[in-house]
Design an enzyme around this catalytic site. Sequence first.
Site, PDB file in Angstrom:
ATOM      1  CB  ILE A 155      -0.991   0.005   1.196  1.00  0.00           C
ATOM      2  CG1 ILE A 155      -0.253  -0.109   2.534  1.00  0.00           C
ATOM      3  CG2 ILE A 155      -2.021  -1.102   1.044  1.00  0.00           C
ATOM      4  CD1 ILE A 155      -1.140   0.102   3.745  1.00  0.00           C
ATOM      5  N   PRO A 156       0.295   2.388  -0.409  1.00  0.00           N
ATOM      6  CG  PRO A 156      -1.054   3.899  -1.585  1.00  0.00           C
ATOM      7  CD  PRO A 156      -1.073   2.537  -0.951  1.00  0.00           C
ATOM      8  CD1 TRP A 157       4.133   7.402  -0.394  1.00  0.00           C
ATOM      9  CD2 TRP A 157       2.770   9.161  -0.125  1.00  0.00           C
ATOM     10  NE1 TRP A 157       4.255   8.195  -1.507  1.00  0.00           N
ATOM     11  CE2 TRP A 157       3.431   9.289  -1.375  1.00  0.00           C
ATOM     12  CE3 TRP A 157       1.858  10.158   0.253  1.00  0.00           C
ATOM     13  CZ2 TRP A 157       3.223  10.362  -2.242  1.00  0.00           C
ATOM     14  CZ3 TRP A 157       1.646  11.221  -0.621  1.00  0.00           C
ATOM     15  CH2 TRP A 157       2.324  11.320  -1.839  1.00  0.00           C
ATOM     16  CE  LYS A 166       6.545  -2.130   0.842  1.00  0.00           C
ATOM     17  NZ  LYS A 166       6.714  -0.777   1.394  1.00  0.00           N
ATOM     18  CB  ALA A 199       4.143   3.779   1.921  1.00  0.00           C
ATOM     19  CB  SER A 225       3.608   4.860  -8.856  1.00  0.00           C
ATOM     20  OG  SER A 225       4.538   3.830  -8.675  1.00  0.00           O
ATOM     21  CB  THR A 226       0.989   3.902 -13.493  1.00  0.00           C
ATOM     22  OG1 THR A 226      -0.286   4.422 -13.092  1.00  0.00           O
ATOM     23  CG2 THR A 226       0.801   3.108 -14.766  1.00  0.00           C
ATOM     24  CD  GLU A 280      -6.556   2.961  -6.175  1.00  0.00           C
ATOM     25  OE1 GLU A 280      -6.006   3.814  -6.906  1.00  0.00           O
ATOM     26  OE2 GLU A 280      -6.732   3.107  -4.955  1.00  0.00           O
ATOM     27  CB  CYS A 320      -4.774   7.619  -6.732  1.00  0.00           C
ATOM     28  SG  CYS A 320      -5.339   6.695  -5.344  1.00  0.00           S
ATOM     29  CD  GLN A 372       4.706  13.058  -4.492  1.00  0.00           C
ATOM     30  OE1 GLN A 372       5.330  12.024  -4.724  1.00  0.00           O
ATOM     31  NE2 GLN A 372       3.923  13.625  -5.392  1.00  0.00           N
ATOM     32  CE  LYS A 431       8.221  10.753  -7.592  1.00  0.00           C
ATOM     33  NZ  LYS A 431       7.345   9.646  -7.219  1.00  0.00           N
ATOM     34  CD  GLU A 433      -1.214   9.957  -9.740  1.00  0.00           C
ATOM     35  OE1 GLU A 433      -0.338   9.089  -9.934  1.00  0.00           O
ATOM     36  OE2 GLU A 433      -2.274   9.749  -9.138  1.00  0.00           O
TER      37      GLU A 433
HETATM   38  P1  ADP Z   1       3.991   6.293  -4.672  1.00  0.00           P
HETATM   39  O1  ADP Z   1       4.414   7.011  -5.900  1.00  0.00           O
HETATM   40  O2  ADP Z   1       2.558   6.433  -4.310  1.00  0.00           O
HETATM   41  O3  ADP Z   1       4.961   6.394  -3.542  1.00  0.00           O
HETATM   42  P2  ADP Z   1       5.000   3.669  -5.161  1.00  0.00           P
HETATM   43  O4  ADP Z   1       4.420   2.817  -6.213  1.00  0.00           O
HETATM   44  O5  ADP Z   1       6.393   4.121  -5.284  1.00  0.00           O
HETATM   45  O6  ADP Z   1       3.951   4.810  -5.086  1.00  0.00           O
HETATM   46  O7  ADP Z   1       4.842   2.980  -3.731  1.00  0.00           O
HETATM   47  C1  ADP Z   1       3.685   2.300  -3.328  1.00  0.00           C
HETATM   48  C2  ADP Z   1       4.095   1.091  -2.513  1.00  0.00           C
HETATM   49  O8  ADP Z   1       4.824   0.195  -3.362  1.00  0.00           O
HETATM   50  C3  ADP Z   1       5.016   1.409  -1.346  1.00  0.00           C
HETATM   51  O9  ADP Z   1       4.654   0.571  -0.257  1.00  0.00           O
HETATM   52  C4  ADP Z   1       6.381   1.037  -1.897  1.00  0.00           C
HETATM   53  O10 ADP Z   1       7.312   0.695  -0.893  1.00  0.00           O
HETATM   54  C5  ADP Z   1       6.045  -0.158  -2.749  1.00  0.00           C
HETATM   55  N1  ADP Z   1       7.002  -0.456  -3.814  1.00  0.00           N
HETATM   56  C6  ADP Z   1       7.908   0.360  -4.401  1.00  0.00           C
HETATM   57  N2  ADP Z   1       8.611  -0.302  -5.348  1.00  0.00           N
HETATM   58  C7  ADP Z   1       8.138  -1.572  -5.371  1.00  0.00           C
HETATM   59  C8  ADP Z   1       8.427  -2.750  -6.156  1.00  0.00           C
HETATM   60  N3  ADP Z   1       9.346  -2.746  -7.101  1.00  0.00           N
HETATM   61  N4  ADP Z   1       7.716  -3.873  -5.900  1.00  0.00           N
HETATM   62  C9  ADP Z   1       6.759  -3.897  -4.968  1.00  0.00           C
HETATM   63  N5  ADP Z   1       6.448  -2.838  -4.197  1.00  0.00           N
HETATM   64  C10 ADP Z   1       7.117  -1.680  -4.393  1.00  0.00           C
END
Ligand code: ADP
Length: 501
Positions: free
Chosen positions: A180-182, A206, A208, A259-260, A280, A314, A361, A364, A411
């Site tokens: 999941i994200p932050w 897991k 973020a 993220s995508t 998502e 998002c 962030q 970005k 985005e």
């Molecule tokens: P955001 O841009 O919203 O931070 P991320 O996609 O980078 O989105 O992060 C979303 C979640 O995915 C976080 O928990 C991050 O630690 C995890 N994450 C980042 N890279 C990977 C990866 N290669 N495989 C699986 N999870 C990942």
Amino acid sequence: MGQITRSEKDSVEKRSSAALDFGAAWEYAPAPEATDHIRIDPKYELFIGGKWRAPRAGKYFQTISPSTEQVLAEVAEAGAEDVDDAVKAARQAYDNVWSKMRGAERAKYIFRISRAIQEKARELAIVESMDGGKPIKESRDVDVPLAAAHFFYHAGWADKLDYAFQGRPHRPLGVAGQIIPWNFPLLMAAWKIAPALACGNTVVLKPAETTPLTALLLAQIIEECELPPGVVNILTGAGATGAAIASHPDVDKIAFTGSTGVGKRIQKSIAGTTKRLTLELGGKAANIVFGDASLDQAVEGIVRGIYFNQGHVCCAGSRLLVEESVHDVIVRKLKDRMMTLRLGDPLDKNTDVGAINSKMQLGKIRELVEAGEQEGAERYSAPVKLPEKGYWFPPTFFTGAGQSCRIAREEIFGPVLTIMTFRTPDEAIEKANNTMYGLSAGIWTDKGSKIFHMATRLKAGVIWGNTYNKFDPSSPFGGYKESGFGREGGRQGLLAYTDVE
Ligand code: ADP
């Protein structure tokens, strides 16, 4: 329709200058939430098989408050071996206990979690705002109550799955890996854990790396609720930990929000396996305002859609499509409203706009805003004073941007709005759908029929009519196109955790 009279223009101008005077003459006294009753431990371990355990490699990372840059705690970084331990614990719990338990029994545990979240709502909201930077108004009134509501809702389904799938035979998938994200740390954990448990799966989740604390508090709640060991395992760590969960051979299902780019990487990493996947991902939602809408209500919805929560959503309404005839009045009303937005201490009950979640962030957001300026769009930022410490960005919008500009396509995930115009509903639909994303959209109009007409042609998973960013556990959420697939919430969300014949 949509014509602005001279007197309306004058009154908007008067209100704008009144707002300026108001801002200068009136300051809110600080009203911060007390934090003395909040316990944040100096160090957090991994929650595996119902126990708190140090990571095998002994690595930890810091989580900081983005509004003060203060270190809040050290958090364990799970490596591949820890992931393996957690998956084994989840598998055992699945085989021996959870998949065999009657739905009505599982429901009792899930109800218990939702009650415990309600009991600890204040603590959870404060920690969420400290760790993630979002205003306490949001964490207290949106994130935490919705997290509890998701557990309540799914507890209700646990013993009624036969009705959810019209009596068709169904079974759980097994071990679910959830990443999941932050932006909604506790709420995303609830969105993922509650349906998985209700359907009889066990979980390795897991959070973020910038916002691990409320997921760890949730692990403590799960421990207090005496869930059988291994049913929920919480592993903290960064991308490598997420990748290890996604590629673990004994995980049956991956649910990812983020993220995508990372979503696509996960998709590639599991290609050729039998793992089920829901994604998502990002969004670039169009918030469409017709001239016949209640414009003040629409402006409030625009502000809610992009500035509350710093645009860290998002489904944020980051593209505003305004009918040309009301463009100028909307822009003025929006500036007027932006004058009254209060940016600052996330723990202050008056704060509307909190801190940007991380330095990365913020970088970005700045990069994309600079790109907008270079591409010739006109920038307006609310004249707010940014605190010296922490990561902040003022509520901002662009006018005069073409559809091909980066700020109209990418985005931003910050409090930055790109305003464009349209003349006909068809043009609005074409522009709204002109994106690789398709998560959400908003429609503002006096005519209900127009909402239905537009909604059936917009390629977006969630469409709000005369409101924005409203959520309910019974309402499925998810995207089209590169915003991902699969739904969370509602009866459709149960399908993501069930094998139905
Ligand atoms: P955001 O841009 O919203 O931070 P991320 O996609 O980078 O989105 O992060 C979303 C979640 O995915 C976080 O928990 C991050 O630690 C995890 N994450 C980042 N890279 C990977 C990866 N290669 N495989 C699986 N999870 C990942």
